[in-house]
Scaffold this motif. Structure first.
Motif, PDB file in Angstrom:
ATOM      1  N   ASP A   1      38.579  73.413  46.648  1.00  0.00           N
ATOM      2  CA  ASP A   1      38.471  74.517  45.692  1.00  0.00           C
ATOM      3  C   ASP A   1      38.025  75.807  46.370  1.00  0.00           C
TER       4      ASP A   1
ATOM      5  N   ALA B   1      46.930  73.359  45.231  1.00  0.00           N
ATOM      6  CA  ALA B   1      46.276  74.250  44.257  1.00  0.00           C
ATOM      7  C   ALA B   1      44.805  74.500  44.559  1.00  0.00           C
TER       8      ALA B   1
ATOM      9  N   ARG C   1      42.321  76.460  41.999  1.00  0.00           N
ATOM     10  CA  ARG C   1      41.105  75.789  41.538  1.00  0.00           C
ATOM     11  C   ARG C   1      39.898  76.714  41.690  1.00  0.00           C
TER      12      ARG C   1
ATOM     13  N   ALA D   1      47.934  68.206  43.998  1.00  0.00           N
ATOM     14  CA  ALA D   1      47.102  68.997  43.087  1.00  0.00           C
ATOM     15  C   ALA D   1      46.608  68.139  41.932  1.00  0.00           C
TER      16      ALA D   1
ATOM     17  N   SER E   1      43.243  69.161  38.213  1.00  0.00           N
ATOM     18  CA  SER E   1      43.472  70.547  37.795  1.00  0.00           C
ATOM     19  C   SER E   1      43.406  70.623  36.277  1.00  0.00           C
TER      20      SER E   1
END
Length: 278
Positions: free
Chosen positions: A56, A92, A96, A118, A123
């Motif tokens: 993240d 992602a 995030r 992801a 998510s």
């Protein structure tokens, strides 16, 4: 999501190692080849680079420039409530981080397998599998569009992507994207001393292609000079407000393809373009 650099090691990508060459590759061939490459290699990529990228964090480049410090999208507190599209999102990680700031991200990638990673990490925002040259969104849907080595280094005509981005951005919206620094195309893709001498013309825009035994492309990257990038941005209806060339930080001792402390202290590896929609 940071992508693999020019001249990446294709070992394990195919049953037999592809032939690396320089030849023309159009829009359709480039898209088809790169979708297949990322679907086949997403697992290996996430294993190799997942620790560096984190789950993240918003990392712009192999140099390790983090959006927390860079604020290229603007102050983090101003992202709250903003609609943000990440292009070439991979697993992602950047989206995030955006969600943690209170933004409303959408993570888009050409590769279905990347987006499965992801989902594996988790998510709470939309994941979209689509080509960046044909964005499946209504006009003026987003306040910000960002891309860390996603799509633009791999498409035959980056103006198709830029015009689509302009279409889905609201007036005054911001686009920030990072790509391999164009100067690196003149040097061998080697992290050591052998990578410090010019070996090719900076002005040779012939794509880098890896192809199978039948001659079909399995991976493609496209070279644009700095001037090309600026003209693409302006002709697509954007105003270039900053060009960031991250310096190699002392803490980063890693090698990533042709990126290394040795090369990074001498020549730039990444160019980040900060643009606003007119």
């Amino acid at each position: 999501m940071i992508q693999e650099p020019v001249g990446h090691d294709p070992e394990g990508s195919e049953e037999s190692e592809p032939e690396a060459t320089r030849r023309d590759a159009g829009v359709a061939e480039s898209s088809r080849a790169n979708r297949g490459w990322w679907d086949r290699n997403a697992d290996e990529y996430q294993v190799e680079h997942g620790t560096f990228l984190g789950d993240d964090r918003f990392v712009w480049c192999p140099e390790g420039l983090d959006e927390v410090e860079a604020e290229l999208l603007g102050p983090a507190e101003e992202l709250k409530g903003r609609d943000v599209l990440e292009i070439g999102a991979g697993a992602a990680q950047c989206a995030r981080w955006l969600a943690a700031q209170g933004a409303r991200p959408v993570a888009l990638d050409l590769s279905h397998r990347q987006l499965q990673h992801a989902l594996r990490i988790g998510s709470a925002f939309p994941l979209v599998c689509a080509d960046a040259g044909a964005l499946p969104f209504a006009d003026a849907s987003f306040d910000v569009v960002c891309s860390a080595y996603g799509a633009l280094p791999f498409v035959a005509d980056p103006r198709l992507v830029l015009r689509e981005v302009r279409r889905v951005l609201r007036p005054g919206g911001r686009l920030v994207f990072s790509v391999t620094h164009p100067i690196r195309w003149a040097f061998p893709d080697e992290p050591g001393p052998e990578g410090l001498s010019v070996a090719a013309s900076y002005f040779d825009r012939t794509p880098y292609v890896e192809q199978g035994d039948d001659g079909s492309a399995v991976y493609v990257e496209h070279h644009r000079t700095i001037g090309d990038r600026v003209r693409d941005i302006v002709s697509s209806g954007f105003r270039l407000v900053d060009l960031v060339e991250p310096e190699w930080p002392a803490w980063n001792t890693s090698e990533w393809g042709g990126w290394s402390p040795l090369r990074g202290n001498l020549i730039p590896g990444t160019a980040i373009f900060v643009c606003e929609r007119d």
